[in-house]
Motif scaffolding. Structure first.
Motif, mmCIF file in Angstrom:
data_model
loop_
_atom_site.group_PDB
_atom_site.id
_atom_site.type_symbol
_atom_site.label_atom_id
_atom_site.label_comp_id
_atom_site.label_asym_id
_atom_site.label_seq_id
_atom_site.Cartn_x
_atom_site.Cartn_y
_atom_site.Cartn_z
ATOM 1 N N GLY A 167 -105.971 2.838 20.965
ATOM 2 C CA GLY A 167 -106.672 2.716 22.073
ATOM 3 C C GLY A 167 -105.507 1.935 23.322
ATOM 4 N N SER A 168 -104.284 1.610 22.706
ATOM 5 C CA SER A 168 -103.276 1.194 23.799
ATOM 6 C C SER A 168 -102.773 2.044 24.389
ATOM 7 N N GLU A 169 -102.205 1.661 25.773
ATOM 8 C CA GLU A 169 -101.607 2.732 26.503
ATOM 9 C C GLU A 169 -100.031 2.387 26.697
ATOM 10 N N TRP A 170 -99.400 3.507 26.945
ATOM 11 C CA TRP A 170 -97.942 3.256 26.886
ATOM 12 C C TRP A 170 -97.526 4.388 28.090
ATOM 13 N N VAL A 171 -96.295 3.890 28.706
ATOM 14 C CA VAL A 171 -95.878 4.695 29.689
ATOM 15 C C VAL A 171 -94.645 5.531 29.024
ATOM 16 N N ALA A 172 -94.570 6.923 29.258
ATOM 17 C CA ALA A 172 -93.808 7.822 28.570
ATOM 18 C C ALA A 172 -93.201 8.833 29.483
ATOM 19 N N LEU A 173 -92.037 9.245 29.167
ATOM 20 C CA LEU A 173 -91.513 10.323 29.837
ATOM 21 C C LEU A 173 -92.586 11.839 29.821
ATOM 22 N N GLU A 174 -92.574 12.126 31.068
ATOM 23 C CA GLU A 174 -93.403 13.160 31.331
ATOM 24 C C GLU A 174 -93.226 14.439 30.306
ATOM 25 N N GLY B 271 -89.763 4.702 24.683
ATOM 26 C CA GLY B 271 -88.673 3.393 24.810
ATOM 27 C C GLY B 271 -87.372 4.117 24.447
ATOM 28 N N LYS B 272 -86.279 3.241 24.478
ATOM 29 C CA LYS B 272 -84.944 3.732 23.935
ATOM 30 C C LYS B 272 -84.995 3.921 22.561
ATOM 31 N N ASP B 273 -84.755 5.260 22.142
ATOM 32 C CA ASP B 273 -84.639 5.776 20.729
ATOM 33 C C ASP B 273 -85.952 5.471 20.126
ATOM 34 N N GLU B 274 -87.309 5.739 20.890
ATOM 35 C CA GLU B 274 -88.428 5.588 20.301
ATOM 36 C C GLU B 274 -89.391 6.575 20.853
ATOM 37 N N PHE B 275 -89.996 7.334 19.832
ATOM 38 C CA PHE B 275 -91.077 8.480 20.160
ATOM 39 C C PHE B 275 -92.371 8.313 19.516
ATOM 40 N N VAL B 276 -93.372 9.170 20.055
ATOM 41 C CA VAL B 276 -94.545 9.014 19.485
ATOM 42 C C VAL B 276 -94.928 10.500 19.450
ATOM 43 N N ALA B 277 -95.640 10.961 18.274
ATOM 44 C CA ALA B 277 -96.166 12.318 18.197
ATOM 45 C C ALA B 277 -97.054 12.588 19.123
ATOM 46 N N GLY B 278 -96.911 13.778 19.900
ATOM 47 C CA GLY B 278 -97.840 14.264 20.654
ATOM 48 C C GLY B 278 -99.284 14.269 20.180
ATOM 49 N N PHE C 286 -91.276 6.949 15.903
ATOM 50 C CA PHE C 286 -90.086 7.519 15.236
ATOM 51 C C PHE C 286 -88.891 7.351 16.083
ATOM 52 N N ASP C 287 -87.679 7.286 15.651
ATOM 53 C CA ASP C 287 -86.675 7.145 16.509
ATOM 54 C C ASP C 287 -85.915 8.345 16.785
ATOM 55 N N GLY C 288 -84.774 8.593 17.450
ATOM 56 C CA GLY C 288 -84.366 9.595 17.983
ATOM 57 C C GLY C 288 -84.046 10.990 17.110
ATOM 58 N N LYS C 289 -83.932 10.699 15.861
ATOM 59 C CA LYS C 289 -83.653 11.374 14.791
ATOM 60 C C LYS C 289 -84.915 12.091 13.829
ATOM 61 N N PHE C 290 -85.992 11.407 14.615
ATOM 62 C CA PHE C 290 -87.370 11.560 14.220
ATOM 63 C C PHE C 290 -87.657 11.105 12.740
#
Length: 189
Positions: free
Chosen positions: A154-161, A175-182, A140-144
């Motif tokens: 199965g892929s691994e990603w570094v995210a803000l804690e 990533g910049k303006d990229e979000f994934v649902a918890g 999702f982007d910054g406006k979801f």
């Protein structure tokens, strides 16, 4: 000619009538507080300068001990002078700025201040996330809004804690303006 004016008047009134309906609007807002929380902990996220007011012969200082303030009787600040502060705290509705080691001035005795965020308080820790075992995770982007991109199962990603919340759902920034649902990821470490 008079018919035209009367007709124009009715046309304008007909256009204005729908505009008089009241509409209830609700929005979720986020408040960023520059002032410390009343009776909360000492806040060192801002520092800057305060300038004392000029209509008093001296400005009182306070000591902060045992979670309460007491008047310092043998020291004071001169009027119209600028002082560096590095901490703020609020007690019983009064805001205080620390201008020296255990010497604080109250908000109502200053006429101006400037402040900035202390960078050390905004370090962002990262974690590694793994996309869940069943379905890929949409990005999702910054406006979801769904970007159309997905993260492979199965892929691994570094995210803000710390996640951000949209409604009741948590999202991690990958990533910049990229979000994934918890709900689609597993927090590894």
């Amino acid at each position: 000619m008079k018919k035209y004016h009367i007709l124009s008047l009715f046309s304008v009134l007909a256009l204005l009538v729908p505009c008089t309906n009241l509409v209830n609007v609700s929005a979720k807002t986020t408040t960023y507080n520059f002032f410390p929380t009343d009776n909360g902990p000492i806040d060192s996220s801002y520092s800057g300068t305060v300038t004392t007011i000029g209509d008093k012969p001296f400005l009182t200082l306070y000591a902060f001990n045992n979670n309460q303030f007491s008047l310092i009787r043998n020291r004071a600040l001169a009027p119209k002078t600028a002082w560096f502060y590095d901490q703020t705290v609020s007690r019983n509705g009064e805001i205080y700025y620390r201008v020296a080691t255990n010497e604080w001035i109250r908000f109502d005795e200053i006429e101006g201040f400037s402040g900035h965020h202390n960078r050390k308080n905004f370090e962002k820790k990262t974690i590694t996330l793994r996309v869940g075992p069943v379905l890929p995770a949409p990005v999702f982007d910054g406006k979801f809004n769904d970007t159309g991109k997905t993260l492979a199962v199965g892929s691994e990603w570094v995210a803000l804690e710390k996640p951000v919340y949209f409604g009741d759902d948590a999202y991690y920034q990958i990533g910049k303006d990229e979000f994934v649902a918890g709900e689609r990821v597993i927090n590894l470490y």
